[in-house]
Motif scaffolding. Structure first.
Motif, mmCIF file in Angstrom:
data_model
loop_
_atom_site.group_PDB
_atom_site.id
_atom_site.type_symbol
_atom_site.label_atom_id
_atom_site.label_comp_id
_atom_site.label_asym_id
_atom_site.label_seq_id
_atom_site.Cartn_x
_atom_site.Cartn_y
_atom_site.Cartn_z
ATOM 1 N N PHE A 103 13.379 10.236 7.197
ATOM 2 C CA PHE A 103 12.226 10.972 6.680
ATOM 3 C C PHE A 103 11.890 12.201 7.514
ATOM 4 N N GLY A 104 12.552 12.363 8.665
ATOM 5 C CA GLY A 104 12.376 13.562 9.475
ATOM 6 C C GLY A 104 10.999 13.732 10.082
ATOM 7 N N THR A 105 10.312 12.637 10.377
ATOM 8 C CA THR A 105 8.970 12.725 10.935
ATOM 9 C C THR A 105 9.027 12.996 12.443
ATOM 10 N N VAL A 125 9.654 10.919 -4.440
ATOM 11 C CA VAL A 125 10.865 10.434 -3.778
ATOM 12 C C VAL A 125 10.514 9.763 -2.452
ATOM 13 N N THR A 126 9.596 10.389 -1.698
ATOM 14 C CA THR A 126 9.198 9.825 -0.412
ATOM 15 C C THR A 126 8.521 8.471 -0.577
ATOM 16 N N VAL A 127 7.641 8.364 -1.565
ATOM 17 C CA VAL A 127 6.935 7.100 -1.808
ATOM 18 C C VAL A 127 7.925 6.002 -2.169
ATOM 19 N N LEU A 128 8.872 6.318 -3.051
ATOM 20 C CA LEU A 128 9.886 5.329 -3.421
ATOM 21 C C LEU A 128 10.718 4.923 -2.208
ATOM 22 N N GLY A 129 11.031 5.909 -1.363
ATOM 23 C CA GLY A 129 11.790 5.615 -0.149
ATOM 24 C C GLY A 129 11.020 4.732 0.807
ATOM 25 N N ALA A 133 1.889 4.304 5.991
ATOM 26 C CA ALA A 133 1.873 3.013 6.699
ATOM 27 C C ALA A 133 1.463 1.888 5.772
ATOM 28 N N LEU A 134 0.473 2.139 4.921
ATOM 29 C CA LEU A 134 0.024 1.100 3.990
ATOM 30 C C LEU A 134 1.089 0.801 2.932
ATOM 31 N N ILE A 135 1.803 1.836 2.502
ATOM 32 C CA ILE A 135 2.908 1.630 1.548
ATOM 33 C C ILE A 135 3.994 0.773 2.199
ATOM 34 N N LEU A 136 4.329 1.107 3.430
ATOM 35 C CA LEU A 136 5.333 0.330 4.157
ATOM 36 C C LEU A 136 4.887 -1.120 4.328
ATOM 37 N N ALA A 137 3.607 -1.312 4.662
ATOM 38 C CA ALA A 137 3.093 -2.665 4.885
ATOM 39 C C ALA A 137 3.170 -3.498 3.611
ATOM 40 N N ALA A 138 2.809 -2.887 2.474
ATOM 41 C CA ALA A 138 2.865 -3.622 1.206
ATOM 42 C C ALA A 138 4.294 -4.069 0.905
ATOM 43 N N GLY A 139 5.252 -3.170 1.100
ATOM 44 C CA GLY A 139 6.652 -3.523 0.878
ATOM 45 C C GLY A 139 7.140 -4.574 1.851
ATOM 46 N N ALA A 140 6.674 -4.480 3.116
ATOM 47 C CA ALA A 140 7.136 -5.421 4.139
ATOM 48 C C ALA A 140 6.627 -6.828 3.884
ATOM 49 N N VAL A 141 5.379 -6.947 3.416
ATOM 50 C CA VAL A 141 4.825 -8.272 3.130
ATOM 51 C C VAL A 141 5.632 -8.961 2.030
ATOM 52 N N ILE A 142 5.979 -8.192 0.985
ATOM 53 C CA ILE A 142 6.782 -8.747 -0.112
ATOM 54 C C ILE A 142 8.191 -9.075 0.376
ATOM 55 N N ILE A 155 17.024 15.546 17.295
ATOM 56 C CA ILE A 155 15.831 15.638 18.118
ATOM 57 C C ILE A 155 14.643 15.956 17.217
ATOM 58 N N PRO A 156 13.663 15.058 17.127
ATOM 59 C CA PRO A 156 12.531 15.280 16.232
ATOM 60 C C PRO A 156 11.659 16.445 16.674
ATOM 61 N N SER A 157 11.035 17.095 15.705
ATOM 62 C CA SER A 157 10.119 18.196 15.978
ATOM 63 C C SER A 157 8.689 17.668 15.912
ATOM 64 N N ARG A 158 7.969 17.759 16.999
ATOM 65 C CA ARG A 158 6.600 17.257 17.028
ATOM 66 C C ARG A 158 5.667 18.226 16.311
ATOM 67 N N GLY A 159 4.666 17.643 15.624
ATOM 68 C CA GLY A 159 3.714 18.470 14.896
ATOM 69 C C GLY A 159 4.046 18.601 13.424
ATOM 70 N N GLU A 160 5.218 18.061 13.013
ATOM 71 C CA GLU A 160 5.591 18.125 11.604
ATOM 72 C C GLU A 160 4.758 17.130 10.798
ATOM 73 N N PRO A 161 4.098 17.571 9.709
ATOM 74 C CA PRO A 161 3.298 16.646 8.895
ATOM 75 C C PRO A 161 4.185 15.724 8.064
ATOM 76 N N PHE A 162 3.646 14.591 7.662
ATOM 77 C CA PHE A 162 4.365 13.653 6.800
ATOM 78 C C PHE A 162 4.005 13.995 5.358
ATOM 79 N N GLU A 163 4.898 14.695 4.688
ATOM 80 C CA GLU A 163 4.656 15.126 3.320
ATOM 81 C C GLU A 163 5.031 14.021 2.346
ATOM 82 N N LEU A 164 4.097 13.679 1.444
ATOM 83 C CA LEU A 164 4.352 12.651 0.439
ATOM 84 C C LEU A 164 4.785 13.277 -0.875
ATOM 85 N N SER A 165 5.791 12.668 -1.493
ATOM 86 C CA SER A 165 6.259 13.056 -2.823
ATOM 87 C C SER A 165 6.687 11.784 -3.534
#
Length: 274
Positions: free
Chosen positions: A186-188, A151-155, A94-103, A139-149
């Motif tokens: 991102f399949g969250t 590629v994910t950070v750049l995305g 969320a913080l990564i997204l916010a930083a990109g969104a502000v810019i 259909i999203p699967s609930r309980g899936e963790p948000f894995e950071l990598s």
């Protein structure tokens, strides 16, 4: 005794705008509705607040946008708390997204007078239609963790920039873009997508509100009424979403996105006819 009128972007008092019991009730009603949608769909609610302030309360467009952005802050904060209790907020993404969104929002503001907005409106409507169709296929699967990598950070950075860009150009809230993207790209989990979106919205809305206050584009009393009342229904919206299965949540979200798509297309067509 009637209160002072709402102040517009250049500081003038909007003609005929007086604080009456009826106007107070309308502000509260707008907030209750927007808060419910915010909690259910992980959006700020500005896409609903702005047209209602304009249509029901005769706000000028810029004042409605600024007031809406300020009202979103408390509503989104309550929504984040509601989703955080069940662990459905990805804090770092969320913080990564916010930083990109502000810019991105700054870039969108700069591009606004240089890019044909109607082209963007039609393109964004097409994007939302594609998302609506996808919501019936994925259909999203609930309980899936948000894995950071890496590629994910750049995305996430790219998504934040695009979200901010569209926000600056079209005045749409970030959740309209972020929630579908987190779900489909991102399949969250749908719950994590909503909670994360609400957290991303807060710093973005604060940044925009500071700028709007300097330009006198915020009706503080109106924002307090809308935002305060929205806080009372945001948690309820989150509870409703958590209590239904992912497929049903997708259908409800698709209906909401369809409403937004129609609204954007109507604006684009009206602008084209002028």
């Amino acid at each position: 005794m009637p209160g002072r009128g709402a102040t517009g972007g250049d500081g003038e008092v909007v003609e005929g705008y007086r604080w009456t019991p009826g106007r107070v009730i309308l502000h509260i009603s707008v907030g209750l509705f927007a808060g419910l949608l915010s909690g259910m769909f992980g959006v700020g609610g500005g896409i609903v607040i702005v047209p209602l302030l304009v249509l029901l309360l005769a706000y000028p467009q810029r004042l409605a946008s600024g007031t809406s952005l300020a009202a979103i802050i408390p509503a989104a904060s309550v929504g984040v708390i509601s989703y955080a209790f069940s662990g459905d907020v990805a804090w770092i993404p969320a913080l990564i997204l916010a930083a990109g969104a502000v810019i991105g929002a700054q870039a969108g503001t700069w591009l606004l007078p240089r890019v044909p907005v109607r082209v963007l409106q039609f393109g964004f409507a097409a994007f939302l239609i594609a998302v609506i169709v996808s919501l019936f296929l994925v259909i999203p699967s609930r309980g899936e963790p948000f894995e950071l990598s890496v590629v994910t950070v750049l995305g996430l950075i790219a998504l934040g920039l695009i979200t901010g860009l569209l926000s600056g150009l079209l005045g749409v809230g970030g959740g309209i873009v972020v929630v579908p993207a987190l779900l489909l790209i991102f399949g969250t989990s749908d719950l994590i997508a909503r909670g994360t979106s609400l957290l991303m919205i807060i710093p973005t809305a604060i940044s925009g509100t500071i700028g709007n206050l300097g330009r006198r584009n915020v009706n503080l009393l109106g924002a307090a009424l809308v935002g305060g009342s929205a806080c009372t229904t945001t948690a309820l919206g989150a509870i409703i979403t958590k209590s239904i299965d992912p497929f049903s949540a997708n259908i409800i979200f698709a209906v909401f996105l369809f409403f937004i798509t129609v609204q954007i297309l109507v604006r684009a067509i009206r602008g084209r006819s002028k």
